[in-house]
Scaffold this active site. Structure first.
Site, short mmCIF file in Angstrom:
data_model
loop_
_atom_site.label_atom_id
_atom_site.label_comp_id
_atom_site.label_asym_id
_atom_site.label_seq_id
_atom_site.Cartn_x
_atom_site.Cartn_y
_atom_site.Cartn_z
N ASP A 166 34.85 -6.44 3.28
CA ASP A 166 34.81 -5.09 3.86
C ASP A 166 34.93 -5.20 5.37
OD1 ASP A 166 34.33 -2.45 4.49
OD2 ASP A 166 32.38 -2.32 3.52
N HIS B 118 31.55 8.14 2.71
CA HIS B 118 31.02 8.86 3.87
C HIS B 118 32.14 9.39 4.76
CE1 HIS B 118 32.09 5.10 5.99
NE2 HIS B 118 31.59 4.50 4.93
N GLU C 140 37.60 0.28 -1.47
CA GLU C 140 37.44 1.39 -0.52
C GLU C 140 38.74 1.69 0.21
OE1 GLU C 140 34.50 2.45 3.26
OE2 GLU C 140 34.87 0.37 2.71
N HIS D 273 29.56 6.21 10.00
CA HIS D 273 28.96 7.05 8.97
C HIS D 273 28.85 8.51 9.38
CE1 HIS D 273 27.10 3.21 7.09
NE2 HIS D 273 28.22 3.54 6.48
N ASP E 46 38.45 2.09 7.57
CA ASP E 46 37.42 1.38 6.81
C ASP E 46 37.96 1.15 5.41
OD1 ASP E 46 35.11 0.44 5.64
OD2 ASP E 46 33.93 2.26 5.96
N GLU F 145 34.59 5.01 -1.00
CA GLU F 145 34.25 3.65 -1.42
C GLU F 145 33.34 3.72 -2.63
OE1 GLU F 145 31.85 1.24 1.24
OE2 GLU F 145 31.20 3.03 2.32
#
Length: 422
Positions: free
Chosen positions: A192, A272, A403, A280, A203, A308
């Site tokens: 990640d 998120h 994700e 976040h 992300d 994710e």
């Protein structure tokens, strides 16, 4: 002083003849007055610009590969049901065009970061092998990211520490200095990592295994992530979206060591929102649950989400366990007097180099900080910095993660981090 030398006058007819001859030379033909025969001359070709290509390991900046600043668009998906009209709406299309024509727009920054992510992970996925240390793997990813994004303080760089969580550990593990863990053939490793340009973070994560026992676990989690992406959209309620993710994830099972394990969505992890310089979504961030909930909060136009999903062969719930590597300055950090001089100094380093972007101890080491643990723990105790310990399911279980980041554009959604690999 000497007089200037006068130029010899040339009759106009001779000048015209010379000009015609020059033109002929450019066309590749020269007339020779002596014999009246034309002699062909090879035209000199301008050397073609050599196409810039990526190296292995990747070190060529993305801006060099796309000098016009037009970075690849992510996967486009139409909105469903009540929002299908947006695709053909003149108003929505106009709003989108206006946003894209600005070279400093969100779209350009996100797509540049996304292309960095794709190229770095392409190399990482074919290079990572059992027998490599966690630190070696983290360096492969982070060195590539820094080079391709042209790390420049808060303008561009690593989005957050590289997560390399193994087996029952689902998230938030990155090797600290001195870590001796080595990747084993039977491990299930979540990779990640993030890239940011002007604070716009991409992300995206994937999971690696090196033998087929847990292939179904990976398939379940990847399918659940794709379900979340497909069902996401403007005005979609987050609690309902979690239900679609859970239904897909838990339709799978894994056979290992002669036993059958149902795949469970990890209920206390979530996707998120992402806002500039905050992974976040800051104080008002929204969460995308992995199970059905009563959350009636809706997704909105222009929002940027990390979809994710995490699956497990264990209890489907994680707890904090292990040595901390991940930290981030609080979005709304309180202004409190710091009694430790070392804490004041460390906070200046954090503010200058990371702001509210997550960091890890290796990044402090890289900046030349030393003997900073007491100061770092003091900042955590004061609520100025948050620590994020590893998140683990029960020992013996296996967890997986996939994700992508998606942008809810006015006309449709863009899966910005999508690649040929996942």
């Amino acid at each position: 002083m000497a007089d200037a030398v006068k130029e010899k006058e040339v009759p106009p007819a001779v000048v015209e003849a010379e000009e015609e001859n020059d033109d002929a030379e450019e066309d590749g033909v020269v007339d020779t007055p002596a014999n009246g025969e034309g002699k062909k001359k090879k035209k000199k070709k301008k050397p073609k610009k050599k196409k810039v290509e990526q190296t292995e390991p990747p070190r060529v900046a993305i801006t060099k590969l796309f000098p016009d600043g037009n970075y690849p668009e992510g996967e486009l998906q139409e909105y469903k049901n009540d929002n299908a009209w947006r695709t053909t709406s003149e108003e929505m299309r106009y709003n989108e065009r206006m946003a894209m024509e600005d070279p400093e727009t969100t779209y350009a920054s996100i797509r540049r970061a996304a292309e960095v992510h794709r190229q770095v992970r392409q190399y990482a996925r074919k290079t990572i092998k059992p027998g490599m240390s966690m630190t070696e793997i983290a360096n492969i990813i982070e060195d590539g990211t820094r080079a391709l994004v042209e790390e420049d303080g808060m303008e561009s760089g690593v989005g957050f520490p590289t997560g390399l969580s193994l087996n029952h550990c689902a998230a938030h593990y990155s090797p600290n200095s001195g870590d001796t863990i080595v990747l084993q053939h039977g491990d299930v490793m979540k990779v990640d990592f993030g890239v940011h340009v002007k604070g716009r973070i991409v992300d995206s994560a994937f999971t690696l295994t090196f033998e087929p026992t847990y292939d179904k676990l990976l398939e379940a989690v990847k399918d659940a992530t794709n379900t979340g992406i497909r069902e996401a959209g403007i005005d979609v309620r987050l609690g309902e979206l979690g239900g679609y993710i859970q239904e897909t994830m838990e339709s799978y099972e894994v056979e290992a060591d002669g036993k059958v394990y149902p795949v469970k969505a990890i209920q206390n992890l979530s996707g998120h929102t992402i806002i500039p310089y905050s992974i976040h979504g800051g104080k008002a961030g929204k969460s995308v649950p992995l199970i059905r909930t009563e959350d009636q909060t809706k997704m909105e136009e222009g929002e940027y989400f990390a979809i994710e999903t995490f699956g497990s062969t264990g209890r489907g719930r994680v707890v904090e366990n292990g040595e901390v590597s991940h930290y981030a300055r609080a979005w709304d950090a309180p202004h409190v007097p710091l009694r430790l001089t070392s804490a004041k100094s460390l906070l200046k380093t954090i503010n200058k180099n990371f702001g509210t972007l997550p960091f890890c101890r290796r990044y402090l080491d890289r900046l030349g900080e030393s003997k900073y643990l007491l100061a770092l723990n003091h900042l955590v105790a004061q609520g100025i910095v948050h620590d994020y310990p590893p998140l683990c399911d029960q020992i013996g279980s296996k967890t997986a993660q996939f994700e992508h980041t998606i942008l809810l554009r006015p006309t449709r959604k863009e899966v910005v981090s999508r690649g040929e690999d996942y």
